[in-house]
Design a protein around this motif. Structure first.
Motif, PDB file in Angstrom:
ATOM      1  N   LEU B 418      47.197  46.041  42.727  1.00  0.00           N
ATOM      2  CA  LEU B 418      46.045  45.541  41.889  1.00  0.00           C
ATOM      3  C   LEU B 418      44.810  46.265  42.255  1.00  0.00           C
ATOM      4  N   THR B 419      44.651  46.295  43.612  1.00  0.00           N
ATOM      5  CA  THR B 419      43.260  46.918  44.089  1.00  0.00           C
ATOM      6  C   THR B 419      42.984  48.291  43.424  1.00  0.00           C
ATOM      7  N   GLU B 420      44.013  49.213  43.350  1.00  0.00           N
ATOM      8  CA  GLU B 420      44.033  50.208  42.520  1.00  0.00           C
ATOM      9  C   GLU B 420      43.524  50.127  41.146  1.00  0.00           C
ATOM     10  N   SER B 421      44.319  49.084  40.374  1.00  0.00           N
ATOM     11  CA  SER B 421      43.903  48.854  38.851  1.00  0.00           C
ATOM     12  C   SER B 421      42.260  48.237  39.012  1.00  0.00           C
ATOM     13  N   SER B 472      35.878  43.479  33.219  1.00  0.00           N
ATOM     14  CA  SER B 472      36.230  44.428  34.201  1.00  0.00           C
ATOM     15  C   SER B 472      37.677  43.807  35.139  1.00  0.00           C
ATOM     16  N   LEU B 473      36.921  42.693  35.535  1.00  0.00           N
ATOM     17  CA  LEU B 473      38.014  42.025  36.334  1.00  0.00           C
ATOM     18  C   LEU B 473      39.327  41.724  35.372  1.00  0.00           C
ATOM     19  N   LEU B 474      38.970  41.132  34.262  1.00  0.00           N
ATOM     20  CA  LEU B 474      39.957  40.692  33.184  1.00  0.00           C
ATOM     21  C   LEU B 474      41.007  41.942  33.084  1.00  0.00           C
ATOM     22  N   SER B 475      40.264  42.696  32.740  1.00  0.00           N
ATOM     23  CA  SER B 475      41.075  44.058  32.257  1.00  0.00           C
ATOM     24  C   SER B 475      41.728  44.754  33.415  1.00  0.00           C
ATOM     25  N   ALA B 476      41.317  44.472  34.759  1.00  0.00           N
ATOM     26  CA  ALA B 476      42.118  44.747  35.788  1.00  0.00           C
ATOM     27  C   ALA B 476      43.430  44.081  35.871  1.00  0.00           C
ATOM     28  N   LEU B 477      43.341  42.600  35.909  1.00  0.00           N
ATOM     29  CA  LEU B 477      44.453  41.978  36.156  1.00  0.00           C
ATOM     30  C   LEU B 477      45.259  41.982  34.716  1.00  0.00           C
ATOM     31  N   LEU B 478      44.726  42.330  33.459  1.00  0.00           N
ATOM     32  CA  LEU B 478      45.777  42.492  32.512  1.00  0.00           C
ATOM     33  C   LEU B 478      46.544  43.694  32.551  1.00  0.00           C
TER      34      LEU B 478
END
Lengths: 135, 900
Positions: B418-421, B472-478
């Protein structure tokens, strides 16, 4: 982070422990958790000491009955330091070697007072229970 | 206790974070010190040095474990772990720069588009009033059958202000209006935006002046007494070069002298979204600024011109305010049945006002559609990235398996991935900021050629930045969560044995298939939407407006700027019309209050149609209207279908007449001849007006509007101070400007000519380019969505091929030809595209219905849209699948079999 005076959680696997010497070493006779903190604070209240000196002091003061597991000592000291109860300082020992000396902070002194009070309540309660059963 | 605790521990935490190396070293030294003593003790007790050492180590119970335990006490391991993850992720992303760049760009486009639309949505709907405690400010509106968001008259406002108890204060303002401004009597007035406000306006809103003072409460008590003005901050800077001694200066507004008393602060550009007042005048000066000479601003209870707002008392609920105002509205109804029958009043929050469902509600629906479309693009981008990450994670199966095998927790690995994304999303977010900034600047460059400058409320501010971060955070999670969870679920045994192993089972593949289907369908929907918008709009342009737009020059006049009274104004227009007609090169000329498809709203006219059964609960109807002179229909090329246009003989003294449009006639007198019918103005007993003509229905406010009712009244019988002169020229209309200037100079050299331009220019800006921007935006989204979908599909098929290389090799070794392989690989892609198309079609239909109900007046299904969009998407998608499939069919079996 703050001990609740009403409850004394019993020792669980892997928590800091104090061994009582001259008993069966394969089954360490564990004391109640929090006791180690109390003992460390009390010893450091008298004078600043480094880790090794603390083990020696604990043994001699308790008449060789109490001995800290060395594995538990340093994590416990660091925990007390992070809680802000004790503070560390690098100083020269009498043999002219560098060692980390721990001493009590203002916050630690206050904490010690309340811990001592707690301990007295607990121990007197236990003795009362024990005495009841003997009567 | 708590705070003192932090006083001691905060420096420790900080030290743990910043001095990690030093701490590690100290820890090492401390434990070493202890061990040495222990060893010495052992030796002293007679053990050999080696035994003593072993004993010491045993007593410690594992040096490294102890160290780890001690590190944990520092309570910052989550942070150090995170930093480690970041470092690791950065390293692995640097190793694949093309992948990183592609993902970052993909996300940047998605995030950028979404933050652009967010700034639009925010500017139009959510941004709070620029005053302290903006939530307490509510809007009070008058409600009637025809307008649920009507204004109040001055009398009504005073009643509300003095007979309500739920508010800290009730304020009113007239709409922002064009005012003739001159700094000294000698200079020709220029048009600036001024707003009349109640004397308590600034106090109630909680706005402190930057300079001087604001109005006193008594400065709107006596009509015409207090000629004072508060300047807007921008105007003060431009016009007075931020002169600190401006208070006390005299300026001229509409020819009357006003004293500057103060300057509004920079934080308060105004309460309006689209315009910032250059100055504020007290309501009591209305006679200088009133736009409607037919009504008396101070006396007529139906001269409804004022927007009323109020600040709720702190402990008051909206409900209490509503019921109180409802009671007051009932009292109005009882006391003034002629004017207030069936008229209520309502209290609305800012949000309710911004999202209201009427013409005055602004283009918020349009913007909301944008926002939805932009989110769809972001979704496509995220699914795309998710697919890529999933593929990438698969090539790392072994690495992950090794980590799991040596004891890394699954949660810990998920965190790493997740850190990577997250890093990818942050890169995307940065790029998104750039894209969003570009988008907002693009929107801001669009200038509306209005008389008063229109402020574009879209800007890159802290709120948009925050939204960008959240996106950005949302898309990282998504895009990160699903791949992270899936790739850490690998079967250890199998994964350790091979570099890239496909664990049998349909479930895993489903995820990726769904991604492709989602991409195809979403981009199909986007394309359909943009195609429909382009088509709907172009059709409306082709259909035409119903009048001739070319060879028209327009000039606006406002004789009030030079202190003409109503009679002088009418005299001026009469002379003007006569003299311009004599100018050579003028084919025809006309006067109108507002040209169609212009920037200003048409007035409404309340009337009772004769012979029409008025519903019991209705006092009258309203229709949009225009005031014109006798040359209008000819000049504009609008056909008069029945009866006649206005004549010069329709004067103030002759019987009152009106021309209605076809739609109006059909609406109120279906099947009957409207000529000779009467309407009564305002109410049943109002002035009768005879319908003398029926004009062709044209487009009045936008090219996409439905046919609307419309009434024309003659200027001679319905005098209006602000009029537009329209000249039909033989040649270039701009060539007439000089002649018109000469004519105006002979009438009054001081009178400014406003908005002098060819009508086509106005039309182009207002009716073509404005909506064009919107359509470009949606089109861009559709195109970007398609590109992303194609890239995603290509990636998936290519990945599938590489994953099945060995299988393909076996098949070919067993005798399958290239065509079979092509079919095998392509067939899968085809099925996915097909499914995506079906779903996308369904979504497209839904969007079409939405668009039709919101924007266009067209019904039914636009078949052509689907005939064009679906196959082109299909072909594009097939190409994306074909390229890797073809590569698969050329695999040499021997190489494929060796493929690991």
């Amino acid at each position: 982070m703050f001990a609740q005076p009403e409850k004394f959680p019993l020792l669980t696997e892997g928590s800091p422990r104090i061994l009582i010497s001259d008993t069966d070493m394969s089954k360490p006779n564990d004391l109640v958790q929090g006791t180690l903190d109390l003992l460390l604070l009390k010893i450091l209240a008298l004078e600043p000491l480094h880790g090794w000196a603390i083990t020696l002091r604990l043994k001699s003061v308790s008449g060789d009955v109490l001995q800290v597991s060395e594995g538990s000592l340093y994590p416990a000291l660091h925990k007390l330091e992070q809680e802000g109860w004790i503070t560390a300082e690098w100083k020269q020992t009498e043999n002219n070697r560098r060692a980390k000396f721990y001493s009590l902070t203002r916050l630690g002194k206050r904490h010690l007072v309340s811990e001592v009070a707690n301990w007295e309540r607990l121990s007197s309660a236990i003795s009362r229970v024990i005495q009841t059963s003997e009567v | 206790m708590r705070i003192e605790h932090w006083w001691f521990t905060a420096p420790l935490r900080l030290r743990s974070m910043l001095r990690r190396g030093r701490l590690e070293q100290e820890l090492d030294e401390e434990l070493q010190f202890h061990l040495e003593h222990k060893i010495e003790e052992g030796i002293a007790a007679g053990l050999s040095p080696k035994d003593a050492r072993n004993r010491a180590m045993r007593a410690m119970g594992g040096l490294e474990q102890r160290k780890e335990e001690i590190r944990d006490t520092r309570r910052i391991h989550w942070l150090t772990d995170f930093l480690d993850d970041v470092r690791y992720a950065l390293r692995s992303l640097r190793r694949t720069p093309a992948f990183t760049a592609f993902v970052a760009i993909t996300l940047a486009v998605g995030i950028g588009m979404t933050s652009t639309t967010f700034s639009m949505v925010d500017g139009l709907i959510f941004r709070p009033y620029p005053v302290p405690h903006p939530r307490g400010v509510v809007s009070l509106v008058s409600t009637s059958h025809d307008n649920a968001f009507d204004a109040f008259s001055y009398r009504e406002y005073l009643d509300i202000r003095y007979h309500t108890t739920r508010y800290q204060g009730v304020i009113a303002n007239a709409p922002l209006a064009a005012v003739g401004f001159s700094a000294d009597p000698a200079s020709t007035p220029r048009v600036r935006g001024g707003m009349m406000v109640s004397g308590n306006y600034f106090q109630v809103l909680g706005v402190e002046p930057r300079l001087g003072r604001v109005f006193r409460a008594d400065e709107d008590r006596v009509p015409g007494r207090d000629a004072v003005v508060v300047l807007g901050p921008e105007f003060w800077k431009q016009e007075f070069s931020s002169d600190p001694s401006v208070a006390g200066k005299t300026i001229r507004l509409n020819g009357k002298e006003f004293t500057v008393i103060g300057v509004a602060p920079d934080t308060f550009p105004g309460m309006q979204i689209f315009g910032h007042p250059d100055f504020y005048m007290p309501l009591a000066m209305a006679s200088v600024f009133s736009t409607n000479p037919q009504k008396n601003f101070f006396e007529d209870r139906d001269a409804r011109d004022l927007e009323v707002k109020a600040r709720l008392k702190p402990d008051t609920t909206l409900q209490q305010a509503r019921s109180e105002l409802a009671v007051l509205a009932q009292r109005f109804e009882r006391e003034y049945p002629q004017l207030n029958r069936n008229r209520g009043a309502a209290v609305h929050t800012q949000f309710e006002m911004q999202t209201r469902n009427d013409a005055g509600g602004g283009p918020w629906k349009f913007i909301v559609i944008f926002a939805i479309l932009a989110l769809a693009v972001l979704l496509v981008a995220c699914t795309n990235v998710a697919g890529l990450l999933l593929s990438r994670a698969r090539t790392r199966t072994r690495e992950i398996a090794v980590r799991l095998a040596i004891g890394a927790g699954r949660f810990r690995l998920v965190r790493l991935l997740l850190t990577e994304s997250l890093i990818l999303a942050c890169l995307g977010g940065l790029g998104g900021l750039a894209v969003g900034y570009a988008g907002i600047s693009f929107l801001s460059t669009f200038r509306i050629p209005s008389e008063l400058p229109v402020t574009v409320p879209f800007r890159m501010d802290a709120r948009v930045l925050l939204a960008c971060l959240a996106l950005s955070l949302l898309s990282a999670l998504l895009c990160g969560l699903a791949p992270a969870l899936q790739s850490t679920r690998a079967d250890l045994l199998i994964a350790l044995k091979a570099a890239d192993v496909d664990v049998p089972g349909r479930k895993r593949l489903w995820g990726r298939n769904l991604l492709v289907i989602a991409q195809v369908s979403t981009s199909l929907m986007l394309l359909t939407a943009s195609f429909l918008m382009v088509r709907g709009f172009n059709r409306s342009l082709v259909e035409g407006t119903g009048f001739a737009k070319d060879h028209l020059l327009m000039v606006r006049f406002d004789p009030r700027l030079v202190q003409y009274n109503a009679a002088q104004s009418q005299q001026f227009y009469k002379l003007l019309a006569e003299r311009v007609r004599a100018v050579s090169g003028v084919q025809a000329s006309a006067l109108t209050q507002n040209p169609p498809l212009g920037l200003d709203n048409f007035d409404g006219l309340a009337f009772v149609p004769g012979g029409f059964q008025l519903p019991r609960d209705r006092e009258n109807f309203t229709s949009t209207m225009d005031t014109i002179d006798e040359g209008y229909f000819e000049t504009m090329g609008i056909a008069v279908l029945r009866g006649r246009a206005f004549f010069a003989s329709d004067t103030a003294l002759s019987p009152r007449v009106a021309v209605v449009n076809e739609q109006f006639a059909k609406h109120y007198w279906p099947g009957a001849d409207p000529i000779g019918k009467h309407i009564r103005l305002d109410h049943r007993a109002g002035t009768p007006v005879e319908i003398v003509g029926v004009a062709q229905t044209i487009k009045y406010r936008s090219t996409t509007e439905r046919p609307r009712d419309f009434i024309y009244l003659p200027l001679a019988q319905h005098p209006i101070p602000r009029m537009v002169l329209l000249l039909r020229s033989y040649g270039d209309p701009q060539q007439l400007v000089k002649s018109v200037k000469d004519v105006v100079r002979t009438l009054d050299p001081n009178l400014p000519m406003l908005q002098t331009r060819s009508y086509e220019e106005l039309y182009r800006y207002n009716a073509v380019e404005g909506p064009g921007v919107a359509i470009e935006l949606v089109g861009t989204m559709g195109a970007v969505g398609l590109l992303l979908a194609i890239a995603g599909l290509y990636g998936l098929v290519a990945y599938n091929v590489s994953r099945r290389t060995r299988e393909i090799g076996i098949r070919m070794a067993l005798g399958a030809g290239p065509a079979d392989v092509l079919r095998l690989v392509l067939g899968k892609g085809l099925a996915l595209v097909g499914m995506g198309t079906v779903i996308g079609l369904a979504m497209g239909f839904a969007v079409e219905r939405l668009l039709n109900s919101m924007l266009f007046n067209i019904g039914g299904v636009d078949v052509l849209a689907y005939v064009v969009v679906v196959p082109s998407l299909f072909v594009a998608a097939m190409l994306a699948a074909y390229v890797p499939a073809r590569r698969a069919s050329r695999i040499a079996p021997i190489l494929a079999l060796r493929h690991d």
